[in-house]
Scaffold this motif. Structure first.
Motif, short mmCIF file in Angstrom:
data_model
loop_
_atom_site.label_atom_id
_atom_site.label_comp_id
_atom_site.label_asym_id
_atom_site.label_seq_id
_atom_site.Cartn_x
_atom_site.Cartn_y
_atom_site.Cartn_z
N PHE A 49 0.83 -1.20 0.00
CA PHE A 49 0.00 0.00 0.00
C PHE A 49 0.86 1.26 0.00
CE2 PHE A 49 -2.60 3.24 2.19
CZ PHE A 49 -3.68 3.27 1.33
N TYR A 50 1.93 1.27 0.80
CA TYR A 50 2.81 2.44 0.83
C TYR A 50 3.50 2.64 -0.51
CZ TYR A 50 6.70 5.45 2.08
OH TYR A 50 7.62 6.48 2.12
N SER A 51 3.97 1.56 -1.12
CA SER A 51 4.64 1.68 -2.42
C SER A 51 3.67 2.18 -3.49
CB SER A 51 5.22 0.32 -2.83
OG SER A 51 6.15 -0.15 -1.89
N PHE A 52 2.45 1.67 -3.47
CA PHE A 52 1.47 2.09 -4.46
C PHE A 52 1.13 3.56 -4.31
CE2 PHE A 52 -2.80 2.64 -6.12
CZ PHE A 52 -2.76 1.94 -7.31
N ILE A 53 0.89 4.01 -3.09
CA ILE A 53 0.55 5.42 -2.87
C ILE A 53 1.71 6.33 -3.22
CG2 ILE A 53 -0.05 7.10 -1.09
CD1 ILE A 53 -2.34 5.35 -1.96
N THR A 54 2.93 5.90 -2.89
CA THR A 54 4.12 6.71 -3.21
C THR A 54 4.22 6.99 -4.70
OG1 THR A 54 5.32 5.86 -1.29
CG2 THR A 54 6.63 6.79 -3.08
N ALA A 55 3.99 5.97 -5.51
CA ALA A 55 4.11 6.13 -6.96
C ALA A 55 2.88 6.79 -7.57
CB ALA A 55 4.35 4.77 -7.61
N PHE A 56 1.71 6.53 -7.02
CA PHE A 56 0.47 6.99 -7.64
C PHE A 56 0.28 8.51 -7.50
CE2 PHE A 56 -4.10 7.40 -8.33
CZ PHE A 56 -4.29 6.50 -9.37
N GLY A 57 0.72 9.07 -6.39
CA GLY A 57 0.45 10.49 -6.16
C GLY A 57 1.65 11.40 -6.33
N GLU A 58 2.79 10.88 -6.76
CA GLU A 58 4.00 11.69 -6.87
C GLU A 58 3.95 12.57 -8.13
OE1 GLU A 58 7.80 13.25 -7.36
OE2 GLU A 58 6.91 11.86 -8.81
N VAL A 59 4.47 13.78 -8.03
CA VAL A 59 4.39 14.75 -9.13
C VAL A 59 5.77 15.17 -9.63
CG1 VAL A 59 3.55 17.02 -9.83
CG2 VAL A 59 2.20 15.63 -8.26
N ALA A 60 6.68 15.48 -8.72
CA ALA A 60 7.96 16.11 -9.12
C ALA A 60 8.76 15.22 -10.05
CB ALA A 60 8.76 16.46 -7.87
N PHE A 61 9.02 13.97 -9.67
CA PHE A 61 9.81 13.08 -10.51
C PHE A 61 9.10 12.79 -11.83
CE2 PHE A 61 11.74 11.47 -6.38
CZ PHE A 61 12.93 12.15 -6.59
N ALA A 62 7.80 12.57 -11.78
CA ALA A 62 7.06 12.26 -13.01
C ALA A 62 7.08 13.42 -13.98
CB ALA A 62 5.62 11.88 -12.66
N THR A 63 7.01 14.64 -13.48
CA THR A 63 7.06 15.82 -14.35
C THR A 63 8.43 15.97 -15.00
OG1 THR A 63 5.46 16.91 -12.90
CG2 THR A 63 6.67 18.31 -14.42
N THR A 64 9.48 15.63 -14.29
CA THR A 64 10.83 15.83 -14.79
C THR A 64 11.26 14.73 -15.75
OG1 THR A 64 11.41 16.94 -12.72
CG2 THR A 64 13.23 16.19 -14.11
N PHE A 65 10.93 13.48 -15.43
CA PHE A 65 11.46 12.34 -16.17
C PHE A 65 10.55 11.84 -17.28
CE2 PHE A 65 13.53 11.39 -11.86
CZ PHE A 65 14.61 12.21 -12.16
N MET A 66 9.30 12.27 -17.31
CA MET A 66 8.37 11.85 -18.37
C MET A 66 8.11 13.04 -19.28
SD MET A 66 8.10 8.74 -17.45
CE MET A 66 6.80 8.02 -18.42
N LEU A 67 8.49 12.92 -20.55
CA LEU A 67 8.40 14.03 -21.49
C LEU A 67 7.21 13.93 -22.43
CD1 LEU A 67 12.21 14.15 -22.43
CD2 LEU A 67 11.03 15.30 -20.54
N ASP A 68 6.74 12.74 -22.68
CA ASP A 68 5.63 12.51 -23.60
C ASP A 68 4.30 12.73 -22.88
OD1 ASP A 68 3.88 11.78 -25.58
OD2 ASP A 68 4.79 9.82 -25.96
N ASP A 69 3.40 13.52 -23.50
CA ASP A 69 2.10 13.78 -22.87
C ASP A 69 1.32 12.51 -22.62
OD1 ASP A 69 2.78 16.39 -23.05
OD2 ASP A 69 1.47 16.88 -24.74
#
Length: 305
Positions: free
Chosen positions: A229-249
């Motif tokens: 549950f902790y791992s799922f929530i950590t990845a599901f709601g994170e913004v900073a890393f996803a904004t930086t490392f994912m370039l394709d809309d």
């Protein structure tokens, strides 16, 4: 009549058989809560429930307003409630692409993170190799660094590995955040499982890994549920890393896609509210699946360090 035929005399105890001493008025049994205490406890629980549920109810209410400025005049929403915001998000945006990306990243982080954390926690709990205590403290120290400090070196590492704008690269980044905490959690839970179970497995001819998989993991389901549950929530709601490392809309996660409703000169808050409500559905479903083991895992994992 002989003495053998004489019935034994009745034993006088001073109390009628089958009766108990009545309680005095105003006295309570041990562990019994008074009426005032019960009312106070229920009142506190009701207030806490209202505080916890009010933001969710308010978000759902704002999502039913058709205008982006309805949050400034929430009273006017009552007369014009509509589901058009949900229809627009589902039909006119890349919501399903965002959902797919979020599920891929979150489930991948959950599987890999729990696997690494469980094996790490079990090794530190059962094996005494040089530096095993320092190793756990090193994992704890990694949690001290803020995201802004980690962003540049992680970007450089992923760039060298050609993992920028890939799901696997983002999963590895999230695992670096989730694994240290989950390893500590699983180590504490494995400490509560008797070592005799491992010895019994060895006697039956199981290897250390076989003992871990066949005997220990089934007993550690509550701890695994908390780590998942902790791992799922950590990845599901994170913004900073996803904004930086994912370039394709199309590879944006839901948390990043939510930012598309906010621009420099405009904020479509009614669409943001509707999207936030839709985002909460997968998390609620995942919580429902693991809720039976969450309390047991949290309490058992904290009994030993």
């Amino acid at each position: 009549m002989s003495t053998l035929d004489t019935p034994p005399p009745a034993v006088v105890t001073g109390k009628p058989a089958g009766r108990t001493t009545p309680r005095r008025p105003g006295t309570r049994r041990r562990g019994e809560i008074s009426r005032g205490g019960a009312l106070g406890s229920h009142g506190i629980l009701i207030v806490a429930s209202v505080v916890a549920l009010f933001p969710v109810a308010w978000l759902v209410f704002l999502s039913l307003g058709p205008d982006k400025d309805d949050y400034l005049r929430p009273g006017g929403i009552w007369g014009k409630m509509t589901l058009d915001n949900y229809a627009f998000v589902l039909q006119e945006t890349n919501f399903f692409d965002w959902l797919k990306s979020s599920l891929i990243v979150s489930l991948g982080t959950t599987v890999i993170g729990v696997l690494v954390a469980a094996t790490t926690g079990y090794a530190v709990s059962r094996m005494r190799f040089p530096g095993y205590k320092k190793f756990m403290w090193v994992l704890l120290v990694t949690q001290m660094f803020p995201v802004a400090v980690l962003m540049v070196p992680m970007y450089q590492i992923l760039s060298d590995l050609q993992l920028i704008d890939t799901y696997f690269g983002l999963i590895l980044v999230y695992c670096s955040t989730a694994v240290p905490y989950c390893a500590w959690l699983m180590k504490g839970y494995f400490d509560t499982i008797p070592f005799e179970i491992d010895e019994a497995g060895r006697v039956d001819g199981l290897s250390p890994f076989g003992t871990f998989v066949r005997l220990i993991l089934p007993l550690a389901k509550p701890g695994l549920a908390v780590a998942a549950f902790y791992s799922f929530i950590t990845a599901f709601g994170e913004v900073a890393f996803a904004t930086t490392f994912m370039l394709d809309d199309e590879k944006y996660t839901l948390a990043v896609g939510l930012q598309s409703f906010v621009s420099e000169h405009d904020s479509q808050r009614h669409l943001m509210a509707a999207t936030a409500v839709l985002i909460a559905i997968p998390v609620s479903a995942f919580f429902y699946l693991v809720q039976k083991n969450l309390v047991a895992g949290l309490t058992a994992g904290g009994t030993k360090g």
